[in-house]
Scaffold this motif. Structure first.
Motif, PDB file in Angstrom:
ATOM      1  N   HIS A  81      37.539  -6.772   1.212  1.00 21.78           N
ATOM      2  CA  HIS A  81      36.167  -7.174   1.497  1.00 21.78           C
ATOM      3  C   HIS A  81      35.415  -6.184   2.366  1.00 21.78           C
ATOM      4  O   HIS A  81      34.438  -6.533   3.007  1.00 21.78           O
ATOM      5  N   VAL A  82      35.886  -4.947   2.356  1.00 21.84           N
ATOM      6  CA  VAL A  82      35.202  -3.919   3.150  1.00 21.84           C
ATOM      7  C   VAL A  82      34.086  -3.296   2.320  1.00 21.84           C
ATOM      8  O   VAL A  82      34.221  -3.096   1.120  1.00 21.84           O
ATOM      9  N   HIS A  83      32.938  -3.083   2.949  1.00 20.17           N
ATOM     10  CA  HIS A  83      31.822  -2.395   2.270  1.00 20.17           C
ATOM     11  C   HIS A  83      31.639  -1.034   2.911  1.00 20.17           C
ATOM     12  O   HIS A  83      31.746  -0.902   4.122  1.00 20.17           O
ATOM     13  N   LEU A  84      31.352  -0.026   2.088  1.00 17.92           N
ATOM     14  CA  LEU A  84      31.042   1.294   2.633  1.00 17.92           C
ATOM     15  C   LEU A  84      29.595   1.626   2.307  1.00 17.92           C
ATOM     16  O   LEU A  84      29.146   1.488   1.174  1.00 17.92           O
ATOM     17  N   PHE A  85      28.844   2.001   3.330  1.00 14.37           N
ATOM     18  CA  PHE A  85      27.434   2.353   3.144  1.00 14.37           C
ATOM     19  C   PHE A  85      27.227   3.815   3.471  1.00 14.37           C
ATOM     20  O   PHE A  85      27.816   4.345   4.422  1.00 14.37           O
ATOM     21  N   ASP A  86      26.366   4.441   2.694  1.00 10.32           N
ATOM     22  CA  ASP A  86      26.013   5.823   2.952  1.00 10.32           C
ATOM     23  C   ASP A  86      24.979   5.846   4.083  1.00 10.32           C
ATOM     24  O   ASP A  86      23.945   5.174   3.993  1.00 10.32           O
ATOM     25  N   VAL A  87      25.258   6.595   5.141  1.00  5.05           N
ATOM     26  CA  VAL A  87      24.345   6.591   6.299  1.00  5.05           C
ATOM     27  C   VAL A  87      22.971   7.128   5.909  1.00  5.05           C
ATOM     28  O   VAL A  87      21.945   6.578   6.299  1.00  5.05           O
ATOM     29  N   GLU A  88      22.961   8.191   5.122  1.00  5.03           N
ATOM     30  CA  GLU A  88      21.709   8.862   4.814  1.00  5.03           C
ATOM     31  C   GLU A  88      20.761   7.961   4.021  1.00  5.03           C
ATOM     32  O   GLU A  88      19.601   7.797   4.386  1.00  5.03           O
ATOM     33  N   SER A  89      21.248   7.343   2.953  1.00  7.49           N
ATOM     34  CA  SER A  89      20.363   6.532   2.111  1.00  7.49           C
ATOM     35  C   SER A  89      20.373   5.068   2.528  1.00  7.49           C
ATOM     36  O   SER A  89      19.475   4.309   2.172  1.00  7.49           O
ATOM     37  N   GLY A  90      21.383   4.658   3.278  1.00  5.70           N
ATOM     38  CA  GLY A  90      21.496   3.252   3.655  1.00  5.70           C
ATOM     39  C   GLY A  90      22.056   2.389   2.546  1.00  5.70           C
ATOM     40  O   GLY A  90      22.223   1.190   2.703  1.00  5.70           O
ATOM     41  N   ARG A  91      22.339   2.962   1.356  1.00  3.50           N
ATOM     42  CA  ARG A  91      22.783   2.169   0.217  1.00  3.50           C
ATOM     43  C   ARG A  91      24.292   1.935   0.259  1.00  3.50           C
ATOM     44  O   ARG A  91      25.052   2.725   0.811  1.00  3.50           O
ATOM     45  N   ARG A  92      24.670   0.845  -0.381  1.00  2.00           N
ATOM     46  CA  ARG A  92      26.095   0.561  -0.456  1.00  2.00           C
ATOM     47  C   ARG A  92      26.716   1.426  -1.552  1.00  2.00           C
ATOM     48  O   ARG A  92      26.119   1.601  -2.630  1.00  2.00           O
ATOM     49  N   LEU A  93      27.893   1.959  -1.285  1.00  2.00           N
ATOM     50  CA  LEU A  93      28.580   2.758  -2.296  1.00  2.00           C
ATOM     51  C   LEU A  93      29.511   1.832  -3.050  1.00  2.00           C
ATOM     52  O   LEU A  93      30.374   1.186  -2.459  1.00  2.00           O
TER      53      LEU A  93
END
Lengths: 355, 310
Positions: A341-353
């Motif tokens: 249940h871990v989510h990874l988000f890209d810092v630059e775009s703020g979007r979830r990968l």
């Protein structure tokens, strides 16, 4: 009844844009909640749908009919206002009958519909009272009664519960939801309270700064937030967010900026070598005999569950346990993270990968 | 822990200071003295003078109702009563209608809104005598700007005799009074309009009300308590009007614009018959009381304003 469509709707006050191009499709009979922090444009959007604000650009359709130029009275919608907006000089019955009286309905028909609505809302005994003689919850119900009596195409609710106390709010939440299940009228509901949104909506529209961040069913937003804003806004207590990167040699290891290693089950390919945010909801950490050591900072037992703020490496994270835990601040506990249940988000775009 | 210190009344303070009723009486005394000296005494003196044959420079004796019996047979007095009622009625209706209209206009989102609101107050802030003098010129029989404009437009041949003809004079003084009284009505009603929440208008328009229906079913009923107060005051001001008439016509021509206030002054001071003048002034009291009763009932809270909390 009818569906509602927003097509690239924009709104500016002078040169200041408040709605920056919004597209929403609302199906016939759906209960849709617009949610977002104050100033995100959700109320403005609702008032545009009601015809109380002009539309700068784009198109709003109700039941397939473009209503941009239609005055409020011709849109066949009913609205429940935050402050109820009951006519203080009219009795409950007159308040509810007002729209029917204006459209020239027969007295018998008016009485029938007012009584039916009063029956549904439990207002029958209050029909002769004036709004001042009612409690907040009763006024709220009269405001809903005024909307029901008209049998409109769409119900609009503008933060209807924010003037009520916490207990009554929970009760009214259930009542509005039940009412919708009974009448099945298309409903657009605005709130800043994500709990209200989660509990009542068929579909949630998360808004931020005049744009739609994500549209989806409540649990869909909870389980698969599209970006950092939605991830942080939906869910209480909020999702923990830890900065760091994936380990170059072992991508199932997330290394926080303070050096703490956290597990990742399916690292997305796009995550490699980028600055990331590790998103983990408080309930996906469990107490374990051995695991990540964490120092207890604050313990908040609610009886039903135990909420805890712990220091994991250098960051404070919130976790929620169903079981009762016998520890004191300063002690060390061991946490097992549910890496699924871990989510990874890209810092630059703020979007979830996505994996 | 904070420590709370309570001050006990010291044993040395006089016992009458402990008595709330007595203390209250002493606190009210200055205001009471002021009211007695400047309101009750002059009013009482006026009523007393009405029962005497006092003249300027000569003390009178009590003559009972003689002044009133004389006035009852005095055609000029009855003409003044009629004039006062006519003047008050017509001027108040016009002030209400125009004032409400102006208030509704000023309540809209106009450009330069606060500028217009300030401008509207002008007739009210200018001293009455000054505006009356201005109207004296406007209504002048030879140099009237109104006559001049109408003649230039080719609508009339010669200047209008505004203040010389009985009918014209009545219309003219009423027009001047209306001009002066509108701001009070307009600004007060505007204040009332602004207490009506915008969401009520929005709710009504969503309920299908037209502009007129919103006014008729929402604005007007919610404004009635304020209308009652404002119009009572307006009627009182108009009924007791003196300055405008005194500057413009002095009651003429042939007493056509004499109001009770101006007649009372004329008989009492220039005419020297203080007793008779006072009697005319006292005769205004029943009318004023009637207006006050109206206000008393108008000020009572409507049923929908009672009970509950917001």
């Amino acid at each position: 009844m009818a569906g509602v469509d927003f097509v690239d709707v924009k709104k500016s006050f002078g040169a200041f844009p408040v709605i920056k191009g919004v597209d929403i499709q609302i199906e016939d009979g759906e209960f849709v909640i617009l949610v977002g922090p104050s100033g995100c444009g959700k109320s403005t959007l609702l008032r545009m749908l009601a015809g109380l604000e002009n539309i700068t650009a784009g198109e709003i359709r109700i039941g397939g009919r473009t209503v941009n130029a239609l005055p409020p009275k011709d849109r066949d919608i009913a609205m429940v206002f935050q402050n109820y907006a009951l006519y203080p000089h009219m009795t409950v019955a007159d308040n509810m009958a007002f729209s029917l009286m204006l459209n020239g309905s027969a007295k018998a028909e008016i009485d029938k519909r007012v009584n039916a609505a009063a029956e549904i809302l439990g207002l029958t005994k209050l029909l002769d009272r004036f709004p001042r003689q009612l409690s907040g919850g009763q006024r709220q119900r009269v405001a809903m009664g005024r909307a029901i009596v008209r049998d409109p195409q769409v119900f609009l609710f503008d933060e209807p519960l924010s003037n009520l106390d916490a207990k009554l709010r929970v009760a009214m939440r259930a009542e509005i939801k039940e009412l919708h299940q009974r009448l099945k009228t298309t409903t657009v509901y605005v709130t800043h309270d994500q709990i209200e949104a989660m509990t009542m909506a068929d579909k949630i529209v998360v808004m931020h700064d005049g744009v739609v961040e994500q549209i989806g069913a409540p649990l869909e937003l909870y389980d698969r937030p599209a970006n950092l804003f939605v991830a942080g806004f939906i869910g209480s207590p909020a999702m923990n967010m830890i900065k760091g990167r994936l380990d170059a040699s072992d991508p199932t290891r997330f290394v926080a900026t303070d050096g703490t290693a956290l597990p990742v089950s399916r690292p997305p390919a796009a995550a490699k070598g980028r600055d990331l945010i590790y998103g983990l909801r408080p309930e996906y950490m469990a107490l374990a005999g051995e695991g990540l050591p964490a120092e207890v900072v604050v313990i908040e037992p609610t009886g039903y569950e135990t909420q805890m703020i712990v220091r994991l490496g250098g960051t404070e994270v919130t976790c929620v346990f169903r079981e009762r835990v016998d520890v004191r601040p300063g002690e060390t506990i061991h946490l097992k993270i549910d890496a699924e249940h871990v989510h990874l988000f890209d810092v630059e775009s703020g979007r979830r990968l996505f994996d | 822990m904070t420590t709370v210190t309570t001050t006990q009344p010291t044993a040395t303070s006089a016992p009458w200071l402990q008595n709330n009723n007595l203390l209250g009486f002493f606190f009210m005394l200055p205001a009471a003295v002021f009211l007695v000296c400047f309101l009750t005494y002059p009013l009482g003196l006026g009523v007393w003078l009405g029962f005497t044959d006092t003249r300027i420079g000569r003390d009178g004796i009590f003559i009972g109702l003689e002044n009133y019996i004389f006035l009852a047979r005095d055609k000029v007095f009855w003409l003044a009563v009629f004039n006062t009622l006519f003047y008050t009625l017509i001027a108040s209706i016009l002030k209400f209608a125009l004032g409400l209209w102006l208030a509704l206009l000023l309540n809209e989102n106009l450009p330069f809104k606060s500028f217009f609101r300030a401008i509207v107050l002008l007739p009210w802030v200018v001293p009455t005598v000054l505006s009356a003098l201005a109207f004296w010129w406007i209504f002048d029989s030879q140099f009237s700007i109104l006559s001049w404009s109408l003649m230039r437009l080719g609508l009339i041949d010669g200047p209008i005799n505004f203040l010389g003809d009985p009918t014209n004079a009545r219309i003219s003084v009423i027009a001047a009074n209306v001009w002066r009284g509108i701001p009070f009505v307009a600004i007060s009603l505007l204040a009332g309009l602004q207490t009506i929440p915008a969401s009520l208008q929005e709710a009504a328009s969503l309920d299908g009300a037209t502009h007129w229906q919103r006014f008729r079913y929402v604005t007007l009923p919610m404004l009635t308590p304020i209308i009652a107060v404002v119009m009572t005051f307006s009627v009182l001001f108009t009924f007791t009007d003196f300055q405008l008439i005194y500057v413009l016509t002095k009651g003429g021509p042939v007493n056509a614009t004499h109001l009770m206030a101006t007649l009372s002054f004329q008989r009492g001071i220039p005419g020297g018959q203080l007793g008779e003048g006072a009697a005319i002034a006292v005769a205004m009291i029943p009318f004023l009381l009637a207006a006050i009763m109206f206000s008393f009932f108008g000020l009572q809270r409507r049923k929908w304003q009672q009970g509950g909390q917001d």
